[in-house]
Design a protein around this motif. Sequence first.
Motif, short mmCIF file in Angstrom:
data_model
loop_
_atom_site.label_atom_id
_atom_site.label_comp_id
_atom_site.label_asym_id
_atom_site.label_seq_id
_atom_site.Cartn_x
_atom_site.Cartn_y
_atom_site.Cartn_z
N CYS A 521 0.84 -1.20 0.00
CA CYS A 521 0.00 0.00 0.00
C CYS A 521 0.87 1.25 0.00
O CYS A 521 2.08 1.17 0.27
N PRO A 522 0.30 2.42 -0.27
CA PRO A 522 1.08 3.65 -0.14
C PRO A 522 1.51 3.88 1.31
O PRO A 522 0.82 3.43 2.25
N MET A 523 2.60 4.57 1.50
CA MET A 523 3.10 4.85 2.84
C MET A 523 2.03 5.53 3.69
O MET A 523 1.90 5.27 4.90
N SER A 524 1.21 6.36 3.05
CA SER A 524 0.23 7.15 3.81
C SER A 524 -0.83 6.30 4.49
O SER A 524 -1.49 6.78 5.42
N VAL A 526 -0.26 2.91 5.57
CA VAL A 526 0.28 1.79 6.34
C VAL A 526 -0.32 1.80 7.75
O VAL A 526 -0.78 0.78 8.27
N HIS A 546 8.80 -2.15 7.11
CA HIS A 546 9.04 -0.76 6.70
C HIS A 546 10.11 -0.16 7.59
O HIS A 546 10.34 -0.60 8.72
N THR A 568 3.58 -3.74 3.63
CA THR A 568 4.75 -2.98 3.18
C THR A 568 4.29 -1.93 2.19
O THR A 568 3.09 -1.82 1.90
N THR A 569 5.24 -1.16 1.66
CA THR A 569 4.91 -0.05 0.77
C THR A 569 5.34 -0.37 -0.66
O THR A 569 6.14 -1.27 -0.90
N TYR A 570 4.84 0.42 -1.60
CA TYR A 570 5.20 0.22 -3.00
C TYR A 570 6.69 0.48 -3.22
O TYR A 570 7.34 -0.21 -4.03
N LYS A 819 4.60 10.61 9.16
CA LYS A 819 3.47 9.74 9.43
C LYS A 819 2.84 10.03 10.79
O LYS A 819 1.62 10.08 10.93
#
Length: 943
Positions: A521-524, A526, A546, A568-570, A819
């Motif tokens: 997913c996007p960091m925003s 998580v 992450h 995790t992030t993209y 974040k």
Amino acid sequence: MLHGLWSPGAGLMLWHDPADDVTAAELPEPLGSIVRAARFRHKAEVLVAGPYGVEKTQVRAHALAPEAAAGVLLQELPRHAVAGDLRYLAHVARGLERWVRAGRIVPEVRRDDGEWWVRWRLLGGQKQRAWLAELTVAMPAALRVAGRPAEVLEHLTGELADPIARLQISRRPGESGPHPLLRALVGDQPLETGSHRVAAVLEDWRTSILADEPELVLRLLEPEADDLGEAALWRLEVCMRVDGEAPQPLLLPGDPNLLRIAGDKLIAATDAYPRLRDLPGDTRSMDLFLPTEVVMDLVAHGAQALQSVGVKLLLPRAWRIAAPTMKLKVQSPAATETAVGLKGLVSFRWELALGDVVLTPAEMSRLVQSKSDLVQLRGEWVQADHRMLAAAADYVSGRTDNTETTIGGLFAELAASPVIGVPLDEVSATGWAAQLFAGERDAEPVPTPIGLKAELRPYQQRGLSWLATMSRLGCGAILADDMGLGKTVQVLALLVHEREIFAGATDIDQSDRVGPTLLVCPMSVVGNWQREAERFAPDLRVLVHHGAARRSGAEFDAAVADSDLVVTTYALLARDVEELKRQPWQRVVLDEAQHIKNAGTRQARAARLVQARHRLALTGTPVENRLEELRSILDFANPALLGKASEFHARFAVPIEREHDENAVTRLRAITSPFVLRRVKTDPKVISDLPEKIEMTVRANLTVEQAALYQAVLDDMTDKLKSAEGMERKGAVLAALTRLKQVCNHPAHFLGDGSALLRRGHHRSGKLGLVEDILESVIADGERALLFTQFREFGELLAPYLTERFGVETPFLHGGVSKQRRDAMVTGFQEEDGPPLMLLSLKAGGTGLNLTAANHVVHLDRWWNPAVENQATDRAFRIGQRRDVQVRKLVCVDTIEERVDDMLRGKSKLADLTVGVGEKWITEMSNDELRELFALGSEAVGE
């Protein structure tokens, strides 16, 4: 001489020949003042005298809205200074004024700009139709450029009746009365109680006033049974109907008064549909004889034209219009008897249907051989496109027997073998394949897992059942629910369900246990997945991969083995792909899957490299700009389903995006719909407790300073385009586009010089002044607003200004916010005593957030991509919202912002076809088109 032209798109257009010397002093007021102030910035196509006779040319014109046009046309116009075309329009306006004074007008309710309005219209009837018929004949040739005479007059009278009626009312002041409809009518304000039902009641009332007038009815009679060849003539019987009785044919001789009324109405009918002229007639009646080709056009096009002048067409009872459609029948054994999924075996056959009638091979052959669009089929007259029918019959004739293949091979057949113009109407299946094609409606029900700490809504329960079915069949899937419908909880429910099934089973080998799920997913978001998992599925073991201290090697392998869900992030998906490829994933889930919409990016390639038994993509916007984005996402879920990118482009993207080919749409839908579940929250079957979303475009004028900066940017771009080519030219256009949007926002945003937003207490930006007015009302009503901008620097200018102006904290969420601080902003805004305003950058705040404390959304500047803007709007318009959400999209008048907004109004339809182009399409325009699109209009600058 001053000329006039009525344009259905622009109203009254005033123009003069450049060689003429129009003296405004010779014109009466208010026309003289209008001409003196006019800049004649519009373009109009007119007829002028040339060296070889009358010819078309373009002239500069000044447009007047209906309200202003009414005032101009009702004054005395001097013959020596005003041309005949403008005097004709004045003659029509004075005729309308006489009808108004005679009381031959009625109110009607219309829906415009998202609100209901009460407007005056002509009553109609025989006398008004005769008046319009006389005006049609007398219309000067110069006014026919804008369309057919009847159409021009219909629009002209329809637009001028209301302002002329209001001019008369204003001369007789009085109380409007307590009734809301009367207040809205007299006060020219929206009707809050307006609805389609109110509009229908008023229309029925108008019709009842005219009920005593005989109605012209044209009844089509089929040829005799022994006269059905290509030269057959159909009788069009001319009838009159009085007081709702059955239509009565008009015989000659007959009642002179009735014949005169019928003659007048028949003239109006032939004006509306000219193909009724010069046809053979019956000497004993007013009936006409029509060849078959005219009959087909009459039914397809003429009926609507006749309806517009109050003439009804009656067809034979045994008549219907049908389009040929394809049907696909798929057969497969039960799931327990054979392999399932894309490699599972099925058999299929094609059928051809006209309407709901499936054709036999003999019928197909006979219809093709008839070489006519009008045929008799099973005792009925059927009108169908012969060319399309022949192409479909040719395709189906060799495919009526069952053909065995894999389900993947069947989809390849669908993708590779189009029938031009003939849509695929139905796919039906038996056995295990029926579960695939049935979608959510027939998915085997799955009860809510015991370990899920949430009450699933009915559509979420169906979504869980569908996800479980797709997983059981081994088919990748795209859950494309609208933003805010709870994709997260449905995925968590699936994970809990699978683990409960495994835990309760006694015949499953431990080696076949449910493996971990990798969620990217996007960091925003998580943190959002962490919180939602803790809240709804507390028994799931969640690992967040992450940060700089994230695990690797054997330590990471052990951690994955001890987890149910790894988040995790993209960015890390691309960076740690080798680590991730090693793991025995049960499932890979991509949240906000539009991040892999470009198949060639590192993220998209990495996503396809990670192996798993099941693949799932989550996105509220499966198509943002181009259909290739859907192919990229589906290629992750089910590799090679849609073929190579080049094949998909030729077979689907070009036909659908450029040619709007309905056949290609239906084929693509047949291939993708089994793997895509799309629900929208405006569908009452999905959810009934969301409020309404009221969207409006709000326009601001530029200040003088903004207008000067705008023109300077435009001049600079024009100079650069003279010599620029290729990528240099595209870069110049996009750079100018960005700078112009900055100018429309605020001079300080464009200049970047740190100057104040106000000068001597006055706004330097018309848009900021408008925003301030909007927010004053929002805060005064105790409500809250989200403000989106695509420019971080503009948000950083606005945040301190709004904080000082309204005395409240205005948080600004953008890509540079950590974040921890981001989560605190969201939590603080959602609290009962949270700030009334929140600024967000479109990219950082457009997805993954729940901000239902706000019920106002303001798009300060436009991304010009409906999908992206709707994502941002859905931060407030989602589950949990209990109030109507008002969405305002700001544009500056007569600038690039307003023109592109008008051009892209219909762009969002692309996604609806199968389950918008950013700004790069603008760079493909010619220099002349760019100048026209970017040019500063005469109405741009405010006072």
